[in-house]
Design a protein around this motif. Sequence first.
Motif, PDB file in Angstrom:
ATOM      1  N   MET A 132     -10.436   8.603   4.059  1.00 22.45           N
ATOM      2  CA  MET A 132     -10.085   9.842   3.571  1.00 22.45           C
ATOM      3  C   MET A 132     -10.926  10.628   3.495  1.00 22.45           C
ATOM      4  N   GLN A 133     -11.228  11.938   4.350  1.00 21.08           N
ATOM      5  CA  GLN A 133     -12.251  12.749   4.140  1.00 21.08           C
ATOM      6  C   GLN A 133     -12.337  13.697   2.999  1.00 21.08           C
ATOM      7  N   THR A 134     -13.280  14.097   2.010  1.00 15.81           N
ATOM      8  CA  THR A 134     -13.200  15.018   1.155  1.00 15.81           C
ATOM      9  C   THR A 134     -13.345  16.292   1.770  1.00 15.81           C
ATOM     10  N   PHE A 135     -12.532  17.237   1.345  1.00 19.87           N
ATOM     11  CA  PHE A 135     -12.451  18.815   1.797  1.00 19.87           C
ATOM     12  C   PHE A 135     -12.786  19.699   0.803  1.00 19.87           C
ATOM     13  N   LEU A 157     -10.598  28.346   4.279  1.00 18.60           N
ATOM     14  CA  LEU A 157      -9.911  27.152   5.051  1.00 18.60           C
ATOM     15  C   LEU A 157      -9.075  26.352   3.730  1.00 18.60           C
ATOM     16  N   GLN A 158      -8.166  25.635   4.169  1.00 16.69           N
ATOM     17  CA  GLN A 158      -7.305  24.749   3.315  1.00 16.69           C
ATOM     18  C   GLN A 158      -6.893  23.759   4.019  1.00 16.69           C
ATOM     19  N   PRO A 159      -6.793  22.603   3.242  1.00  5.96           N
ATOM     20  CA  PRO A 159      -6.205  21.468   4.048  1.00  5.96           C
ATOM     21  C   PRO A 159      -5.014  21.368   4.034  1.00  5.96           C
ATOM     22  N   THR A 160      -4.569  20.757   5.258  1.00 14.00           N
ATOM     23  CA  THR A 160      -3.107  20.559   5.741  1.00 14.00           C
ATOM     24  C   THR A 160      -2.594  19.190   5.191  1.00 14.00           C
ATOM     25  N   THR A 218      -3.901  26.439  12.693  1.00 14.46           N
ATOM     26  CA  THR A 218      -4.382  25.042  12.273  1.00 14.46           C
ATOM     27  C   THR A 218      -5.215  24.290  13.083  1.00 14.46           C
ATOM     28  N   PHE A 219      -5.928  23.389  12.806  1.00 15.16           N
ATOM     29  CA  PHE A 219      -6.920  22.710  13.403  1.00 15.16           C
ATOM     30  C   PHE A 219      -6.842  21.527  13.266  1.00 15.16           C
ATOM     31  N   ASP A 220      -7.251  20.337  14.102  1.00 15.15           N
ATOM     32  CA  ASP A 220      -7.169  18.858  13.814  1.00 15.15           C
ATOM     33  C   ASP A 220      -8.128  18.369  13.069  1.00 15.15           C
ATOM     34  N   THR A 221      -9.292  18.887  12.962  1.00 10.86           N
ATOM     35  CA  THR A 221     -10.483  18.560  11.974  1.00 10.86           C
ATOM     36  C   THR A 221     -10.975  19.572  11.138  1.00 10.86           C
ATOM     37  N   ASN A 222     -11.719  19.179   9.980  1.00  3.90           N
ATOM     38  CA  ASN A 222     -12.252  20.366   9.201  1.00  3.90           C
ATOM     39  C   ASN A 222     -13.142  21.075   9.910  1.00  3.90           C
ATOM     40  N   ALA A 223     -14.024  20.167  10.830  1.00  2.00           N
ATOM     41  CA  ALA A 223     -15.240  20.735  11.774  1.00  2.00           C
ATOM     42  C   ALA A 223     -14.740  21.977  12.612  1.00  2.00           C
TER      43      ALA A 223
END
Length: 86
Positions: free
Chosen positions: A1-4, A28-31, A55-60
């Motif tokens: 799991m990636q840190t956000f 930016l907020q995580p989904t 919404t986006f698939d990746t944080n980048a």
Amino acid sequence: MQTFTPDQVHLRRIDPAQNMRRFYSLSLQPTLFGGASLIRDWGRIGRRGQTMMETFDTNADAGSALHRLERSKRRRGYRDAAVQRR
């Protein structure tokens, strides 16, 4: 799991000659599904304004969209929201 790491930008554009007092906020907020959402709030200072969420698939991807929008708004005259002096 990636840190956000949340990222936020608060901008204002004030021009008394044009009776312009606007704000623009990006965050930016995580989904729940591991992606990221770009939340945009804008409007006249002192009013409720409008909100849009992408919404986006990746944080980048979300981060690059945030920086692209930030650059665009800065080119149009928006500056960092500073602390009001009395």
